[in-house]
Write an enzyme that holds these catalytic residues in place. Structure first.
Site, PDB file in Angstrom:
ATOM      1  CB  SER A  78      40.311  40.111  39.905  1.00  0.00           C
ATOM      2  OG  SER A  78      39.447  39.438  39.064  1.00  0.00           O
ATOM      3  CG  ASP A 126      36.735  40.909  36.336  1.00  0.00           C
ATOM      4  OD1 ASP A 126      37.052  41.057  35.147  1.00  0.00           O
ATOM      5  OD2 ASP A 126      37.366  40.174  37.112  1.00  0.00           O
ATOM      6  CG  ASP A 156      41.216  41.473  36.220  1.00  0.00           C
ATOM      7  OD1 ASP A 156      39.993  41.310  36.333  1.00  0.00           O
ATOM      8  OD2 ASP A 156      42.036  40.568  36.461  1.00  0.00           O
TER       9      ASP A 156
HETATM   10 MG    MG Z   1      39.218  39.394  37.046  1.00  0.00          MG
END
Ligand code: MG
Length: 466
Positions: free
Chosen positions: A95, A235, A237
């Site tokens: 992430s 971010d 992902d």
């Molecule tokens: Mg994330």
């Protein structure tokens, strides 16, 4: 028994989250998912390919039908789970964490992310003997090449593309070298785009992946200097999304969620008007449900109440949001870091869908005008150091002291007042008790934090004296 699962999957540095651990976790998840059809996707981190190979091997070895989604955003992988009617999904992504981190996130056949609590079932399997498939039961790994295009198609289906195109928007996007770079064409088709950090790069050499105001200084500067309608950032992902308005003001995640709720309800109102011209007074936003975490701002709740919608709170963490979204059949869910779940796409936070919904709204009026419609709150926070073993006890004692009926004890203690609220929580990862307050004035927010800081300090003192 070793503990592998954190709040959202198995996360660690490469010397802890090794290919061996990834293989074992994948085997256990494969068994837990009844050795069915499992999808695997990953972000752009250097360790991703190695961990992905281990995960695929683990799944194949226990007889799963394994499907490789390739490099994709987390929301794209979760959309494919629904589209492919699969029995489970493993996403390899850390992430917003720095590049040396990686993680395995697990999603069940309903699209619900596996929480720490449900992860215990998988941990148990990891520690026991796992029966492997016979050689002639091993299934070949399949590949899906159109993960991103299918996700884009689903997002586009749920916004008015014509309306966005007609507005001739000029937008700045900061992809942060992450998987969102794969969506450049989606934005280019409907707006004039200036993109920064658009080269996929496992070092995140453009900026750190977490989309905080400090990490987005380049984007904010760009919007301030140019004539842009907005600036967008995610971010790595792409579950988190934040924005910058046309004046260069940074919009925090809490407000992104509140705006999303506002866009949804305004749109509902508009559609109902079109469908039921004669019944304009019976605008049916009543019966709609929104889900958020106990640590999220009151702004979204205020908007929901304006439109007669119900609100439910969950513990902090993506798995709890997706669980509640499913069990309560809610319309939208979101949290303070800029993650919003859109019912029509999946049960996962989808930063790309949120961005497109925001463009649809900006096509109507400037982002700063939308922001002006949100109730204004001020916040204050502090953290108090406490020994790890005392954290839980302090929170329990504090919860028992509360007489008010308007409290939520789910993840710490949230106390709601008429125009303010405060939450006292034990940090999940550090040895602190955190106190956060929100009020209609900065002074009131600070007073609230100071009041509860004193109470907690006293409890810690008594506990230490014992
Ligand atoms: Mg994330």
């Amino acid at each position: 028994m070793p503990k592998y699962f954190g709040t959202n999957g198995i996360r660690g540095l490469f010397n802890w989250l090794t290919p061996m651990l990834a293989l074992r976790a994948a085997q256990a998840f494969g068994v837990w998912s009844k050795r069915g059809k499992i999808l695997v996707g990953r972000d752009i981190r250097f360790t991703g390919e190695c961990l992905m190979s281990a995960v695929k091997s683990g799944l194949v070895s226990v007889g799963c039908e394994t499907i490789d989604l390739g490099i994709c955003s987390a929301p794209a992988a979760e959309f494919m789970l629904k589209k492919e009617n699969a029995d489970g999904l493993i996403i390899i992504t850390a992430s917003h964490n720095p590049p040396e981190w990686n993680a395995l996130k697990f999603v069940d056949n309903k699209g619900i992310t596996i929480s720490k609590e449900r992860g215990k079932e998988i941990e148990k399997l990891m520690d026991n003997i796992i029966l492997l498939s016979q050689w002639n039961e091993v299934k070949p790994i399949k590949k899906i090449e159109n993960t991103i295009t299918d996700h884009i198609f689903a997002i586009e289906k749920n916004v008015n593309l014509g309306k966005i195109k007609k507005a001739n928007l000029n937008i700045a996007v900061d992809f942060g070298n992450g998987t969102t770079s794969l969506y450049l064409e989606m934005f280019k088709r409907i707006a004039t785009v200036t993109a920064i950090n658009s080269k996929i790069d496992g070092y995140f050499s453009g900026r750190l992946s977490e989309p905080t105001e400090a990490n987005l200084s380049k984007l904010i500067e760009l919007v301030k200097k140019g004539k842009y309608d907005c600036g967008f950032a995610w971010d790595c992902d792409a579950d988190r999304f934040v924005a910058v308005d046309e004046k260069g003001n940074f919009i925090i995640g809490d407000k992104v969620f509140a705006l999303s709720v506002l866009f949804l309800f305004k749109k509902t109102k508009f559609h109902k008007f079109c469908l039921h011209r004669n019944f304009i007074n019976r605008i049916k936003t009543n019966g709609k449900k929104i889900i958020t975490t106990v640590a999220t701002s009151r702004v979204a709740e205020d908007i929901a109440k304006q439109y007669g919608a119900q609100i439910s709170y969950t513990k902090v963490g993506a798995p709890y949001l997706s669980e509640a979204m499913f069990s309560e059949n809610a319309d939208i869910a979101g949290e303070e870091v800029g993650g919003v779940i859109w019912k029509e796409i999946s049960l996962a936070k989808d930063g790309l869908a949120t961005a497109m919904k925001m463009l649809e709204a900006i096509a109507e009026k400037p982002l700063s005008t939308w922001l002006a419609e949100l109730p204004q709150y001020y916040n204050s926070k502090t953290k108090i150091p406490v020994q790890k073993e005392k954290k839980k006890k302090i929170i329990e004692k504090f919860a028992m002291m509360q007489k008010s009926r308007n409290i939520i004890i789910l993840d710490g203690v949230r106390i709601n007042f008429s125009d303010s609220w405060v939450i006292v929580r034990a940090s999940g990862t550090e040895n602190y008790i955190r106190i956060f307050a929100e009020a209609k004035s900065a002074k009131k927010a600070t007073q609230l934090v100071k009041k509860y800081e004193k109470i907690i300090a006293r409890l810690i003192f008594h506990e230490t004296e014992k």
